[in-house]
Design a protein around this motif. Sequence first.
Motif, PDB file in Angstrom:
ATOM      1  N   ARG A  52       0.812  -1.124  -0.051  1.00  0.00           N
ATOM      2  CA  ARG A  52       0.039  -0.106   0.004  1.00  0.00           C
ATOM      3  C   ARG A  52       0.885   1.225  -0.127  1.00  0.00           C
ATOM      4  O   ARG A  52       0.541   2.285  -0.571  1.00  0.00           O
ATOM      5  N   GLN A  61      -2.727   4.888  -7.455  1.00  0.00           N
ATOM      6  CA  GLN A  61      -4.315   4.572  -7.203  1.00  0.00           C
ATOM      7  C   GLN A  61      -5.126   5.318  -7.999  1.00  0.00           C
ATOM      8  O   GLN A  61      -6.008   4.524  -8.818  1.00  0.00           O
ATOM      9  N   PHE A 181      -8.843  -1.698  -4.528  1.00  0.00           N
ATOM     10  CA  PHE A 181      -7.862  -1.002  -3.501  1.00  0.00           C
ATOM     11  C   PHE A 181      -8.277  -1.538  -1.958  1.00  0.00           C
ATOM     12  O   PHE A 181      -7.557  -1.150  -1.008  1.00  0.00           O
ATOM     13  N   ALA A 184      -4.636  -6.224  -1.187  1.00  0.00           N
ATOM     14  CA  ALA A 184      -3.421  -5.869  -1.295  1.00  0.00           C
ATOM     15  C   ALA A 184      -2.702  -6.892  -1.331  1.00  0.00           C
ATOM     16  O   ALA A 184      -3.180  -8.400  -1.378  1.00  0.00           O
TER      17      ALA A 184
END
Length: 808
Positions: A52, A61, A181, A184
Amino acid sequence: MERLVVWLEEVGIEDVPIVGGKNASLGEMMKALSPKGINIPEGFVVTANAYRYFIKYNNLQEKIKETLKGLNVNDVDDLHRRGEKVRELIRSGSFPDDLKELIVKYYKELSKKFDTEAVDVAVRSSATAEDLPNASFAGQQETYLNVRGVDNLLNSIKKCFASLFTDRAISYRESFGFDHFKVALAVGVQKMVRSDLASSGVGFSLDTESGFKDVVLVTGSYGLGEMVVRGAVTPDEWLVFKPTLKEGYKAIIEKKLGDKKQKMVYGETEKEPVKIVPVPLSDRERFCLTDDEVLTLSRWICEIEDYYSEKNGRWTPMDVEWAKDGELNKLYIVQARPETVHSRKDYSKIVVYRITEPPEMRKKKVLVTGIAVGKKIAEGKVKILMSVEEADRFEKGDILVTDMTDPDWEPIMKKAAAIVTNRGGRTCHAAIVARELGVPAVVGTENATEVLKEGQQVTVSCAEGAVGYVYDGHVDYEVKEVDLRELPKPKTPIMFNVATPENAFDLSFLPNDGVGLAREEFIINNYIGIHPNALIKIDEIREKDGKLFEEIERRTKGYKDKKQFYVDKLAFGIARIAAAFYPKPVIVRFSDFKSNEYANLLGGKYFEPKEENPMLGWRGAARYYSPEFKEAFGLECLAIKKVREEIGLKNVTVMVPFCRTPEEGEKVLKVMEEYGLKKGEDGLQVYVMCEIPSNVILFKEFSEFFDGFSIGSNDLTQLTLGVDRDSALVSHIYDERNEAVKWMVGRAIEEGKKYKRKVGICGQAPSDHPDFAQFLVEKGIDTISINPDSILDVIRAVYEIEKKLGRG
């Protein structure tokens, strides 16, 4: 846990959302099971937090969202184009300095542990998500092997990050409305096990085909494990029986030599870290692990399963990857995860077939009729074969239509949806094999090969009683599940007739009290296929028939001692059946091939006489003590000895077929003792088939040599009525319910009680006629052994009569 990089031994199952299931499991095992001697390679995890952080640092993102905006997952080209763009965005990203420093620090410390500046590592990705438990199965996460050096490691980690956005993973999440999102990815970095110099593979703590829980399945091949995991090679296979393994026995119950044509090894350059090379023939023809190594791996897999089952409070079968280091000559577990498919099957139900189309409608569709074998219904295209040489025309799911079958037909029969023959009765070869395979068969039709047409679509029904029907086209039918938990439990033990080892694990889930008849001949035919004397006298075969010798060499590859091949293969077949029903009794009948059937085995023509009536000739007990066959029978004894003493399956009882006189029985027992099988020693019981009128008439004399009797109603009917049971011309006379036959059966049961000997039945009669099963219960039979497809009818019939007799 907020850390970006952690050592494997620092994590456990509770850390799955951060480090992924594979890494969490490895860490858990390092803490709990390494002290018990299970070797696990050291390593570290680049956590989901790091992933992340990487995405955020590179402002990915929004870029990924923009790239995927308006995606049509049904447009394969559009999906691939956008997916590749997303993956390139990730691969082109840069690591934040602090994250990069941490990864380098951990890598250098790992390298230092192995006295090198740059240790070879495996880099494995694992998707993680608390709110999306199936995410780890959605994409094809990448693995990179033989990664050396900081730059290569960092590139491999980025490629793992990018693999979270494979086309398949994107499509999966888009289709189900999941946020890309919320998923992960963690990356495990492990010291490479030098299996490129040895072998590697996969193990399961259950049988993956049936879900049978008492075995460990180990598969292996040479080189790095990716070839086995991908299914790129046919690996060696072993089955190990857990209960006797835990008691200290060498509990291997099956070994299969794979072709292992290729292996993956280290490459010579950074651009080609691994490569695929051919395996030398000499290596292909031997197993990639020793028996002791297989047993060690199996014990480890059992310990892993036991640990997770206790931790989870329920049975948790495991899927394990292993590797052998060729430099250290040491085994390692490199991954372990719960098995999630077969372990969830419900074995409390079975399937029942029933025709629903009105009688007047289906009557018009009848093409041929015959004797029904089994209780099932099947549809398919007719394939008429008059010789096994036509086998290449037969496809899986076809309806086999032929004149009659013998053991040579079994490979074809295994592919058939149903079997239809012109000739044969309920105890002919086609009928027996069909029952074992669980496929419907209609035998003795007389004219099926003439009436049925090649390629014709038909429905074969054996669900309407004793008569089997072949209908033109489709006939409506239904298939219902029966909950076995709702079945009554009779007092009379109901056992199974089992021949094919491959079916044993599946059959073990049905209600049963063990196996009343396990036929060696099916094992010899399917597992071995070679006449025992051809293996005993292999030097003679080499001199007289070079082509035959080469074929035997091909079939026995891996064995210098040809007699040991016979012993092992027979033992493994018996052991698989005995293991499936352990600790219930399993009665194994010594071989009962007739001379014409033995002649069909490879090399058999050199050792078998031509008899006018093999059914009444050189078969059963008469063979075992004869100079021409005694050593071959000895191999059968050694196989039983291996099953009982080496594998630990003491639930095996042996049975002598077609024993004409008490004197023959005494001779057979002496030969058995010569080969290490002594009645009464280590609990060994020896039964005799009660299938000849002399067995009934001289019951007292036979009981002096044998512990129990098993009524063979097929031969007893034949010999009481003087009817050739394979002849369609007199088949209308052949009836186990004839009063003369019933008198013989009843007398045997009475004599058993008088002389304190167990008397059971393993013949066809109770399977075909529930009323005959009731007659047996009335007479006080000790056990009834039936074909598994008759279990429902027999259980209900037996329970009914017991209730009527006040025994329920």
